[in-house]
Design a protein around this motif. Sequence first.
Motif, PDB file in Angstrom:
ATOM      1  N   PHE A   9       0.838  -1.276   0.136  1.00  0.00           N
ATOM      2  CA  PHE A   9       0.035  -0.064   0.087  1.00  0.00           C
ATOM      3  C   PHE A   9       0.878   1.261  -0.102  1.00  0.00           C
ATOM      4  CE2 PHE A   9      -3.370  -2.941   1.539  1.00  0.00           C
ATOM      5  CZ  PHE A   9      -4.283  -2.742   0.671  1.00  0.00           C
ATOM      6  N   ALA A  10       1.856   1.176   0.592  1.00  0.00           N
ATOM      7  CA  ALA A  10       3.012   2.529   0.395  1.00  0.00           C
ATOM      8  C   ALA A  10       3.502   2.553  -0.798  1.00  0.00           C
ATOM      9  CB  ALA A  10       3.925   2.274   1.743  1.00  0.00           C
ATOM     10  N   GLY A  11       3.860   1.534  -1.133  1.00  0.00           N
ATOM     11  CA  GLY A  11       4.541   1.466  -2.611  1.00  0.00           C
ATOM     12  C   GLY A  11       3.487   1.980  -3.551  1.00  0.00           C
ATOM     13  N   ALA A  12       2.325   1.596  -3.541  1.00  0.00           N
ATOM     14  CA  ALA A  12       1.011   1.913  -4.567  1.00  0.00           C
ATOM     15  C   ALA A  12       0.875   3.281  -4.342  1.00  0.00           C
ATOM     16  CB  ALA A  12      -0.158   1.086  -4.200  1.00  0.00           C
ATOM     17  N   ARG A  70      -3.273  -0.900  -9.199  1.00  0.00           N
ATOM     18  CA  ARG A  70      -3.808  -1.931  -8.341  1.00  0.00           C
ATOM     19  C   ARG A  70      -2.795  -3.126  -8.526  1.00  0.00           C
ATOM     20  NH1 ARG A  70      -7.883   0.484 -11.479  1.00  0.00           N
ATOM     21  NH2 ARG A  70      -9.886   0.757 -10.439  1.00  0.00           N
ATOM     22  N   GLY A  71      -3.190  -4.293  -8.274  1.00  0.00           N
ATOM     23  CA  GLY A  71      -2.119  -5.330  -8.265  1.00  0.00           C
ATOM     24  C   GLY A  71      -1.662  -6.122  -7.092  1.00  0.00           C
ATOM     25  N   PHE A  72      -2.504  -5.707  -5.930  1.00  0.00           N
ATOM     26  CA  PHE A  72      -2.042  -6.457  -4.571  1.00  0.00           C
ATOM     27  C   PHE A  72      -2.323  -7.811  -4.629  1.00  0.00           C
ATOM     28  CE2 PHE A  72      -3.428  -7.856  -0.444  1.00  0.00           C
ATOM     29  CZ  PHE A  72      -2.339  -7.399   0.274  1.00  0.00           C
ATOM     30  N   PRO A  73      -1.220  -8.516  -4.325  1.00  0.00           N
ATOM     31  CA  PRO A  73      -0.170  -8.096  -3.438  1.00  0.00           C
ATOM     32  C   PRO A  73       1.161  -8.046  -4.021  1.00  0.00           C
ATOM     33  CG  PRO A  73      -0.431 -10.281  -2.841  1.00  0.00           C
ATOM     34  CD  PRO A  73      -1.438  -9.946  -3.861  1.00  0.00           C
ATOM     35  N   ASN A  74       1.386  -8.606  -5.190  1.00  0.00           N
ATOM     36  CA  ASN A  74       2.715  -9.002  -5.776  1.00  0.00           C
ATOM     37  C   ASN A  74       2.777  -7.873  -7.201  1.00  0.00           C
ATOM     38  OD1 ASN A  74       3.458 -11.170  -4.170  1.00  0.00           O
ATOM     39  ND2 ASN A  74       2.128 -12.541  -5.285  1.00  0.00           N
ATOM     40  N   ARG A  75       2.081  -7.202  -7.263  1.00  0.00           N
ATOM     41  CA  ARG A  75       2.537  -6.270  -8.567  1.00  0.00           C
ATOM     42  C   ARG A  75       1.912  -5.025  -8.353  1.00  0.00           C
ATOM     43  NH1 ARG A  75      -0.559 -10.077 -11.525  1.00  0.00           N
ATOM     44  NH2 ARG A  75      -1.714  -8.056 -12.358  1.00  0.00           N
ATOM     45  N   THR A 103       6.609  -6.308  -7.272  1.00  0.00           N
ATOM     46  CA  THR A 103       6.899  -5.424  -6.425  1.00  0.00           C
ATOM     47  C   THR A 103       8.442  -5.423  -5.546  1.00  0.00           C
ATOM     48  OG1 THR A 103       6.208  -7.122  -4.856  1.00  0.00           O
ATOM     49  CG2 THR A 103       4.712  -5.432  -5.267  1.00  0.00           C
ATOM     50  N   TRP A 104       9.023  -6.715  -5.985  1.00  0.00           N
ATOM     51  CA  TRP A 104      10.517  -6.762  -5.561  1.00  0.00           C
ATOM     52  C   TRP A 104      11.622  -6.284  -6.754  1.00  0.00           C
ATOM     53  CZ3 TRP A 104       6.846 -10.946  -6.554  1.00  0.00           C
ATOM     54  CH2 TRP A 104       7.220 -11.672  -7.618  1.00  0.00           C
ATOM     55  N   LYS A 105      11.022  -5.883  -7.765  1.00  0.00           N
ATOM     56  CA  LYS A 105      12.020  -5.164  -8.743  1.00  0.00           C
ATOM     57  C   LYS A 105      11.240  -4.058  -9.526  1.00  0.00           C
ATOM     58  CE  LYS A 105      11.353  -9.030 -12.242  1.00  0.00           C
ATOM     59  NZ  LYS A 105      12.017  -9.912 -12.903  1.00  0.00           N
ATOM     60  N   PRO A 106      10.982  -3.169  -8.883  1.00  0.00           N
ATOM     61  CA  PRO A 106      10.329  -2.102  -9.397  1.00  0.00           C
ATOM     62  C   PRO A 106      10.816  -1.229 -10.608  1.00  0.00           C
ATOM     63  CG  PRO A 106      11.175  -1.248  -7.322  1.00  0.00           C
ATOM     64  CD  PRO A 106      11.517  -2.730  -7.332  1.00  0.00           C
ATOM     65  N   TRP A 107      12.195  -1.541 -10.926  1.00  0.00           N
ATOM     66  CA  TRP A 107      12.948  -0.900 -11.976  1.00  0.00           C
ATOM     67  C   TRP A 107      12.844  -1.520 -13.140  1.00  0.00           C
ATOM     68  CZ3 TRP A 107      15.238  -3.216  -7.626  1.00  0.00           C
ATOM     69  CH2 TRP A 107      15.625  -4.588  -7.823  1.00  0.00           C
ATOM     70  N   HIS A 108      12.230  -2.694 -13.023  1.00  0.00           N
ATOM     71  CA  HIS A 108      11.692  -3.663 -14.475  1.00  0.00           C
ATOM     72  C   HIS A 108      10.156  -3.415 -14.656  1.00  0.00           C
ATOM     73  CE1 HIS A 108      12.159  -7.505 -16.615  1.00  0.00           C
ATOM     74  NE2 HIS A 108      11.658  -6.468 -17.480  1.00  0.00           N
ATOM     75  N   LEU A 109       9.996  -2.704 -15.809  1.00  0.00           N
ATOM     76  CA  LEU A 109       8.815  -2.282 -16.198  1.00  0.00           C
ATOM     77  C   LEU A 109       8.135  -2.794 -17.588  1.00  0.00           C
ATOM     78  CD1 LEU A 109       8.873   1.760 -15.610  1.00  0.00           C
ATOM     79  CD2 LEU A 109       8.178  -0.047 -14.053  1.00  0.00           C
TER      80      LEU A 109
END
Length: 330
Positions: A20-23, A52-57, A87-93
């Motif tokens: 939720f913080a990241g979103a 959206r995308g909880f919990p892994n995206r 969520t664990w690699k936000p630099w890859h889009l």
Amino acid sequence: MRALLWIILVAAALWGGYWFAGAKATEQAVSGWFAEQDGRPVAAQHQGIAVRGFPNRFDLTITQPEIRDAETGTGWSAPFAQIFTMTWKPWHLIAALPQEQTLSLPGQDLTISSTVMQGSLVLVPGMDLTLDRLSTESDGITVRSSAGWAVSATSANLATRRAPDSAMGHQIWAELTTVTPDAAFRMALSPLSDLPEQIERLRLDGTVTLSAPVDRHLATTRPDLQALTVKEALLLWGDLTVSGKGDIVPTADGTAEGRIDIRIDNWRKLVPVLVAAGLVTPEVSETVTRAMELMAAQDGTPDVLDVPLVFASGRMSLGHVPLGPAPRLR
């Protein structure tokens, strides 16, 4: 068992809080970027941002994005744009675009339609979000211009990667397959040539050097093309094959200057193409053919022509054959 259950619950709560913080941070960052463009040469607007995308995206959807550059007259708009990241690699889009979007250029608007258009973008971890590599894939693509022309291709692929030996360089690779040129061009070419209506393949492999990095500051730094190195340019069209390699740079006014060494197999097939494209007039086509015959005979290969494509003083020429104004690179 109770301790394990508590550990799982705490971990789930922490992970949920992280999502939720990241979103929220993602939504604020994107909204902030759009707001920052207000009053700049690059204007950007949208009709809604959602994550959206909880919990892994983190699945970001931007409704009706529109970006326009007042100085160059270029712009882009679409009904929506979607960007997905784990969520664990936000630099890859991963990006997905709608089946229809609009690209504005000086003097014309291009409507780009496709059955599938998606891309992958990898950034360098850090505050500047510098582009590391990019790839896009499109199927069933058609480009229609408000100026009246249209081209289509079965597939269109593009890939870039930061050059290992240049901070401002990017290696690029692009390929179009089964390209159908504009109908007016095909009608002009049909009585002059037996080439098929569709071009089998167009490919470019090279390196571009820019004036600034491609990062989140690009609206301010506005990277310009400084040089283009062509490792391989290729056209396969029936029994006509054109390949080339060389270097081009933009002059102070942005026109191309440099040289591409061209090899043309079955070069006689090229002359009607130049006529249909308006680069050579029908009246001088026989003179051009004779000049190419002499150049090919010098190498002892009458069906293969090795000739430079030269860009100089705002003009371009194929060997000694003038082709008109040189293209603008920026």
